[in-house]
Motif scaffolding. Sequence first.
Motif, mmCIF file in Angstrom:
data_model
loop_
_atom_site.group_PDB
_atom_site.id
_atom_site.type_symbol
_atom_site.label_atom_id
_atom_site.label_comp_id
_atom_site.label_asym_id
_atom_site.label_seq_id
_atom_site.Cartn_x
_atom_site.Cartn_y
_atom_site.Cartn_z
ATOM 1 N N ASP A 9 0.821 -1.204 0.000
ATOM 2 C CA ASP A 9 0.000 0.000 0.000
ATOM 3 C C ASP A 9 0.852 1.250 0.000
ATOM 4 O O ASP A 9 0.616 2.192 -0.752
ATOM 5 C CB ASP A 9 -0.820 -0.005 1.299
ATOM 6 C CG ASP A 9 -2.286 0.112 1.011
ATOM 7 O OD1 ASP A 9 -2.728 -0.547 0.056
ATOM 8 O OD2 ASP A 9 -2.952 0.854 1.745
ATOM 9 N N LEU A 10 1.847 1.256 0.867
ATOM 10 C CA LEU A 10 2.755 2.391 1.026
ATOM 11 C C LEU A 10 3.513 2.626 -0.276
ATOM 12 O O LEU A 10 3.670 3.745 -0.730
ATOM 13 C CB LEU A 10 3.733 2.048 2.151
ATOM 14 C CG LEU A 10 4.268 3.169 3.021
ATOM 15 C CD1 LEU A 10 3.149 3.959 3.655
ATOM 16 C CD2 LEU A 10 5.148 2.577 4.119
ATOM 17 N N TRP A 11 3.962 1.546 -0.874
ATOM 18 C CA TRP A 11 4.706 1.655 -2.133
ATOM 19 C C TRP A 11 3.796 2.166 -3.251
ATOM 20 O O TRP A 11 4.200 3.004 -4.051
ATOM 21 C CB TRP A 11 5.344 0.310 -2.493
ATOM 22 C CG TRP A 11 5.924 0.275 -3.867
ATOM 23 C CD1 TRP A 11 5.566 -0.558 -4.882
ATOM 24 C CD2 TRP A 11 6.968 1.110 -4.388
ATOM 25 N NE1 TRP A 11 6.308 -0.294 -6.000
ATOM 26 C CE2 TRP A 11 7.179 0.732 -5.725
ATOM 27 C CE3 TRP A 11 7.721 2.145 -3.852
ATOM 28 C CZ2 TRP A 11 8.113 1.347 -6.556
ATOM 29 C CZ3 TRP A 11 8.663 2.774 -4.660
ATOM 30 C CH2 TRP A 11 8.856 2.373 -6.000
ATOM 31 N N GLU A 12 2.565 1.679 -3.299
ATOM 32 C CA GLU A 12 1.593 2.160 -4.296
ATOM 33 C C GLU A 12 1.482 3.678 -4.233
ATOM 34 O O GLU A 12 1.444 4.350 -5.253
ATOM 35 C CB GLU A 12 0.201 1.555 -4.035
ATOM 36 C CG GLU A 12 0.026 0.129 -4.525
ATOM 37 C CD GLU A 12 0.275 -0.037 -6.013
ATOM 38 O OE1 GLU A 12 -0.189 0.848 -6.773
ATOM 39 O OE2 GLU A 12 0.930 -1.018 -6.405
ATOM 40 N N SER A 14 3.661 5.752 -2.880
ATOM 41 C CA SER A 14 4.940 6.482 -2.851
ATOM 42 C C SER A 14 5.117 7.351 -4.098
ATOM 43 O O SER A 14 4.818 6.936 -5.217
ATOM 44 C CB SER A 14 6.110 5.496 -2.767
ATOM 45 O OG SER A 14 7.323 6.201 -2.934
ATOM 46 N N THR A 15 5.629 8.548 -3.876
ATOM 47 C CA THR A 15 5.951 9.437 -4.995
ATOM 48 C C THR A 15 6.927 8.755 -5.943
ATOM 49 O O THR A 15 6.827 8.905 -7.161
ATOM 50 C CB THR A 15 6.546 10.758 -4.469
ATOM 51 O OG1 THR A 15 5.541 11.415 -3.701
ATOM 52 C CG2 THR A 15 6.991 11.668 -5.595
ATOM 53 N N LEU A 16 7.845 7.978 -5.399
ATOM 54 C CA LEU A 16 8.817 7.291 -6.259
ATOM 55 C C LEU A 16 8.106 6.357 -7.243
ATOM 56 O O LEU A 16 8.409 6.339 -8.437
ATOM 57 C CB LEU A 16 9.822 6.517 -5.403
ATOM 58 C CG LEU A 16 10.905 5.758 -6.179
ATOM 59 C CD1 LEU A 16 11.701 6.668 -7.106
ATOM 60 C CD2 LEU A 16 11.846 5.032 -5.215
ATOM 61 N N ASN A 17 7.130 5.604 -6.746
ATOM 62 C CA ASN A 17 6.357 4.705 -7.611
ATOM 63 C C ASN A 17 5.617 5.494 -8.691
ATOM 64 O O ASN A 17 5.592 5.107 -9.867
ATOM 65 C CB ASN A 17 5.381 3.892 -6.755
ATOM 66 C CG ASN A 17 4.659 2.833 -7.567
ATOM 67 O OD1 ASN A 17 5.230 2.262 -8.502
ATOM 68 N ND2 ASN A 17 3.412 2.583 -7.229
ATOM 69 N N GLN A 18 5.057 6.640 -8.299
ATOM 70 C CA GLN A 18 4.326 7.480 -9.271
ATOM 71 C C GLN A 18 5.266 8.053 -10.331
ATOM 72 O O GLN A 18 4.912 8.144 -11.505
ATOM 73 C CB GLN A 18 3.590 8.609 -8.538
ATOM 74 C CG GLN A 18 2.403 8.095 -7.731
ATOM 75 C CD GLN A 18 1.871 9.113 -6.742
ATOM 76 O OE1 GLN A 18 2.103 10.310 -6.880
ATOM 77 N NE2 GLN A 18 1.164 8.629 -5.734
ATOM 78 N N ASP A 218 9.721 5.260 1.164
ATOM 79 C CA ASP A 218 10.372 4.659 -0.012
ATOM 80 C C ASP A 218 11.135 5.700 -0.826
ATOM 81 O O ASP A 218 12.266 5.458 -1.251
ATOM 82 C CB ASP A 218 9.335 3.963 -0.902
ATOM 83 C CG ASP A 218 8.776 2.708 -0.246
ATOM 84 O OD1 ASP A 218 9.560 1.981 0.393
ATOM 85 O OD2 ASP A 218 7.562 2.464 -0.351
ATOM 86 N N PHE A 219 10.521 6.841 -1.044
ATOM 87 C CA PHE A 219 11.181 7.911 -1.800
ATOM 88 C C PHE A 219 12.387 8.432 -1.005
ATOM 89 O O PHE A 219 13.476 8.614 -1.554
ATOM 90 C CB PHE A 219 10.170 9.035 -2.073
ATOM 91 C CG PHE A 219 10.579 10.013 -3.144
ATOM 92 C CD1 PHE A 219 11.497 9.679 -4.127
ATOM 93 C CD2 PHE A 219 9.996 11.279 -3.185
ATOM 94 C CE1 PHE A 219 11.851 10.588 -5.127
ATOM 95 C CE2 PHE A 219 10.336 12.199 -4.176
ATOM 96 C CZ PHE A 219 11.271 11.856 -5.144
#
Length: 246
Positions: A9-12, A14-18, A218-219
């Motif tokens: 969920d957190l990774w989904e 995350s700005t990094l994922n986006q 994550d970011f």
Amino acid sequence: TLASASDNDLWEKSTLNQVLNRGELRVCAEAGYMPFDMRDKKGNIVGFDVDIGKAMAKAMGVKLDIRNTAWDGIIPALLTDKCDIIISGMTITPERNLKVNFTDPYIVVGQTILLSPKLKGKVTNYRDLNDAKYTIATKLGATSDYAVKRYMSQAKLNLFETESEGVLEVVNGNADAFVYDLPYNAIYSAQNEGKVLHLDDSFTYEPLGFAIRKGDPDFMNFLNNYLAQIKGDGTYDKIYRKWFAS
Ligand code: ARG
């Protein structure tokens, strides 16, 4: 497991994922702060920050989109998702840190003084400027603004939207001094010999960092490890020498 569901969920989110999904890193920066963020002759934003942003985007495998953003609106722009990160010579302060998260510092600077040559010998440090007979110019909402209010509270303070308007006040004789970050003042005084006198002893401690929205481990993990990597492998030094070599 439960733990991995919430990690996902957190990774989904995350700005990094986006950024990876979008294929583009959107950076908020304000041109006008030498040598970090400046306009070249063609009007492109260039500088130390831009080159770090470029290297970072390359490491992510995405394009870089620099969005010029007025300084007093740059944190709101990040918070309303106009960009993914602020790379703009921003000092890590406790007040700002209540609103945004900062990476580890990428450089440390401090405030110095560009003095009117008329005051040569009369004013030798920031304490001498703490007097009602002096007028100080600087940039609105910058750490210089806060430093003058704190250390030179007796002096008259005139605030400007841009660095260049502020320093021109000294050149034009409307202000006795311009207070600002050392790298800017060093470059300005070298380019405008005789027009200002640089008192180059820093009187504040200012680590500069990249700002991101809160709640994004994550970011943050990527950014701090990326910084450590480029500091260790020579990339940072190469970019530093390009913009700070004198
Ligand atoms: N370091 C100072 C601050 O954080 C000034 C930074 C100004 N940066 C810019 N791109 N204009 O307030």
